[in-house]
Design an enzyme around this catalytic site. Structure first.
Site, PDB file in Angstrom:
ATOM      1  N   ASP A 123       1.217   1.747  32.046  1.00 12.48           N
ATOM      2  CA  ASP A 123       0.136   1.906  31.740  1.00 12.48           C
ATOM      3  C   ASP A 123      -0.230   3.162  31.623  1.00 12.48           C
ATOM      4  O   ASP A 123       0.593   4.407  31.908  1.00 12.48           O
ATOM      5  CB  ASP A 123      -0.840   1.350  33.141  1.00 12.48           C
ATOM      6  CG  ASP A 123      -0.915   0.228  33.326  1.00 12.48           C
ATOM      7  OD1 ASP A 123      -0.802  -0.821  32.349  1.00 12.48           O
ATOM      8  OD2 ASP A 123      -0.958  -0.260  34.523  1.00 12.48           O
ATOM      9  N   ASP A 141      -2.879  -5.462  28.319  1.00 13.06           N
ATOM     10  CA  ASP A 141      -3.878  -5.757  29.300  1.00 13.06           C
ATOM     11  C   ASP A 141      -5.048  -6.245  28.449  1.00 13.06           C
ATOM     12  O   ASP A 141      -5.889  -6.984  28.661  1.00 13.06           O
ATOM     13  CB  ASP A 141      -4.215  -4.705  30.330  1.00 13.06           C
ATOM     14  CG  ASP A 141      -2.958  -4.451  31.058  1.00 13.06           C
ATOM     15  OD1 ASP A 141      -2.275  -5.479  31.577  1.00 13.06           O
ATOM     16  OD2 ASP A 141      -3.014  -3.394  31.771  1.00 13.06           O
TER      17      ASP A 141
END
Length: 166
Positions: A123, A141
């Site tokens: 991330d 995401d």
């Protein structure tokens, strides 16, 4: 075009492949150019912050001891298979559902590859305001959230062709 010659929603896999590639390239660029937890301020409320997520959304199950890697990977494989099945059954001109399934598929596979290769999801997109921080996320995401948004849109817009038949 008759029902027997109509293209299936599988023609939308180009979108999944494109988003998977963008996700893969951005994660590779972050890993190659940043150190873990390094943060680069881009705007007063947005940073690139390189992080590892061992869990699911909002780091759910991140402290579970390792079994979650295989559990979450299994879920991603099952969801991906189901989405491919549904895409095959849909007509290609149903752009809302085909787009939604393709987006979710891209995100599921993008994060699945991370889990299988690294044991965690990479991330790096980090929004915040003063002391409040939204959990970091990635392109996969965003694809999943965009696909979920299209599914909600489809659920609330109604299908006029179904309504006419009733």
């Amino acid at each position: 075009m008759t029902d027997s010659t109509q293209k299936s929603g599988l023609v939308w896999l180009w979108l999944s492949l494109l988003l998977f590639a963008v996700d893969y390239v951005t994660k590779a660029a972050v890993m190659d150019s940043m150190k873990l937890y390094e943060s680069i301020e881009l705007l007063p409320f947005f940073n690139f912050t390189y992080m590892h997520n061992y869990g699911a959304a909002f780091s759910f199950l991140s402290e579970a001891g390792g079994w979650q890697r295989w559990f979450l990977s299994s879920i991603a494989v099952a969801i991906s298979a189901l989405l491919l099945f549904w895409l095959r059954k849909l007509p290609a001109n149903n752009w809302v559902l085909c787009g939604a399934y393709s987006l979710v598929l891209a995100g599921a596979i993008g994060n699945l590859v991370d889990r299988l290769v690294h044991g965690y999801v990479i991330d790096f997109l980090h929004f915040y305001y003063q002391n409040w921080h939204y959990p970091a996320f990635n392109v996969a995401d965003m694809a999943i959230v965009g696909g979920a948004g299209l599914l909600l849109f489809d659920a609330f817009k109604g299908d006029s062709s179904q309504e006419k038949k009733a």
